[in-house]
Design a protein around this motif. Sequence first.
Motif, mmCIF file in Angstrom:
data_model
loop_
_atom_site.group_PDB
_atom_site.id
_atom_site.type_symbol
_atom_site.label_atom_id
_atom_site.label_comp_id
_atom_site.label_asym_id
_atom_site.label_seq_id
_atom_site.Cartn_x
_atom_site.Cartn_y
_atom_site.Cartn_z
ATOM 1 N N LYS A 2 0.745 -1.512 0.259
ATOM 2 C CA LYS A 2 -0.431 -0.328 -0.278
ATOM 3 C C LYS A 2 0.858 1.325 0.120
ATOM 4 O O LYS A 2 2.312 1.231 0.574
ATOM 5 N N ILE A 3 0.075 1.982 -0.524
ATOM 6 C CA ILE A 3 0.810 3.891 -0.272
ATOM 7 C C ILE A 3 -0.050 4.622 0.036
ATOM 8 O O ILE A 3 -1.299 4.446 0.315
ATOM 9 N N ILE A 4 0.548 5.518 1.346
ATOM 10 C CA ILE A 4 0.343 5.727 2.516
ATOM 11 C C ILE A 4 0.491 7.870 2.360
ATOM 12 O O ILE A 4 1.932 7.970 2.170
ATOM 13 N N GLY A 9 4.053 15.425 3.338
ATOM 14 C CA GLY A 9 5.432 14.874 3.610
ATOM 15 C C GLY A 9 5.039 13.921 2.639
ATOM 16 O O GLY A 9 4.168 13.932 1.990
ATOM 17 N N PRO A 10 5.781 12.695 2.543
ATOM 18 C CA PRO A 10 5.914 11.809 1.372
ATOM 19 C C PRO A 10 4.664 11.269 1.226
ATOM 20 O O PRO A 10 4.244 11.099 1.974
ATOM 21 N N TYR A 11 5.345 10.247 -0.021
ATOM 22 C CA TYR A 11 3.837 9.138 -0.057
ATOM 23 C C TYR A 11 5.280 7.760 1.062
ATOM 24 O O TYR A 11 6.510 7.369 0.650
ATOM 25 N N LEU A 12 4.307 6.797 1.976
ATOM 26 C CA LEU A 12 5.059 5.853 2.617
ATOM 27 C C LEU A 12 4.370 4.493 2.231
ATOM 28 O O LEU A 12 3.595 4.462 1.955
ATOM 29 N N VAL A 13 5.587 3.643 1.151
ATOM 30 C CA VAL A 13 5.436 2.628 0.371
ATOM 31 C C VAL A 13 6.018 2.015 0.914
ATOM 32 O O VAL A 13 6.769 1.731 2.015
ATOM 33 N N LEU A 49 8.807 7.698 -0.837
ATOM 34 C CA LEU A 49 8.914 8.697 -2.203
ATOM 35 C C LEU A 49 8.524 10.657 -1.976
ATOM 36 O O LEU A 49 7.481 10.881 -1.596
ATOM 37 N N CYS A 50 9.249 11.138 -2.465
ATOM 38 C CA CYS A 50 8.845 12.657 -2.247
ATOM 39 C C CYS A 50 8.108 12.926 -3.065
ATOM 40 O O CYS A 50 7.765 12.620 -4.510
ATOM 41 N N ARG A 51 7.135 13.822 -2.611
ATOM 42 C CA ARG A 51 5.716 14.507 -3.417
ATOM 43 C C ARG A 51 5.836 16.119 -3.520
ATOM 44 O O ARG A 51 5.002 16.914 -3.995
ATOM 45 N N CYS A 52 7.032 16.527 -2.781
ATOM 46 C CA CYS A 52 6.696 18.163 -2.696
ATOM 47 C C CYS A 52 8.068 18.367 -4.149
ATOM 48 O O CYS A 52 7.220 19.704 -4.495
ATOM 49 N N GLY A 72 1.051 19.950 1.597
ATOM 50 C CA GLY A 72 0.256 18.908 0.508
ATOM 51 C C GLY A 72 -1.412 18.969 0.768
ATOM 52 O O GLY A 72 -1.749 17.709 0.511
ATOM 53 N N THR A 73 -2.004 19.675 0.786
ATOM 54 C CA THR A 73 -3.537 19.183 1.049
ATOM 55 C C THR A 73 -4.018 18.279 0.158
ATOM 56 O O THR A 73 -3.802 18.511 -0.952
ATOM 57 N N GLU A 74 -4.688 17.109 0.611
ATOM 58 C CA GLU A 74 -5.321 16.015 -0.441
ATOM 59 C C GLU A 74 -6.722 16.661 -1.262
ATOM 60 O O GLU A 74 -7.225 17.459 -0.224
ATOM 61 N N THR A 75 -6.802 17.103 -1.681
ATOM 62 C CA THR A 75 -8.376 17.811 -2.696
ATOM 63 C C THR A 75 -8.612 17.076 -3.746
ATOM 64 O O THR A 75 -9.441 17.447 -3.917
#
Length: 218
Positions: A2-4, A9-13, A49-52, A72-75
């Motif tokens: 899974k990917i959180i 912050g980043p994606y935690l895989v 993994l970087c998402r910024c 990184g607010t999820e929209t």
Amino acid sequence: MKIIVSKNGPYLVEGGVPLIWEEICNDDEGYCRKWKEVTRYPIEEKYALCRCGHSMNKPFCDGTHEKIQFNGTETAGNESYLRHPKVVEGKTLKLEDVENLCVHARFCMRAGAIWNLTRQSDIPEARETAIEEACNCPSGRLVLHDKGNGQVIEPELEKSIVVIEYPVRNEHGPLWVRGGIPVVSGDGKSYTVRNRVTLCRCGKSGNKPFCDGSHVEH
Ligand code: FES
């Protein structure tokens, strides 16, 4: 696996998801045509993994998101847009098109483009090319249905994450999540599991955590 999506912050895989770097390659006429595997990273049980878009160690997070106070607010919300695609009807194929998921991989432009090819899908060559183009669409913007058997036409994809690069245009694309790996939001809500989705890794998307093509300068 899974990917959180961590908050700001980043994606935690998790779960040892294979991580691959692939490039989009053009054909002789300048159309996007093939994927080329460049690097397969050593398998890790967990990684971030970087998402910024600002890590100095891409595709991995190096903590820079904290220094730049990344928002990184999820929209992406409840994804109701997936239920209202534009539809193009052809004789043997139906195309569903969710335009705001476009990541500009551009596989759909060749041979008259997928919308025309779908309309002409009673011609075997047009049908075959439309299917190839839809299956190369990393984000799942373009989904074809076979009108003969009513089935969705989906490529078989290894469960993996692909870092997309397009060197011809110097574009650094999104993270292509393949094979139906769940993506979980920072507040624990699961997004719709799909065979193909693309996650923003430049930090600019207006549809976070998904890519909306904002990495491409117009
Ligand atoms: S998300 Fe951590 S450096 Fe980009």
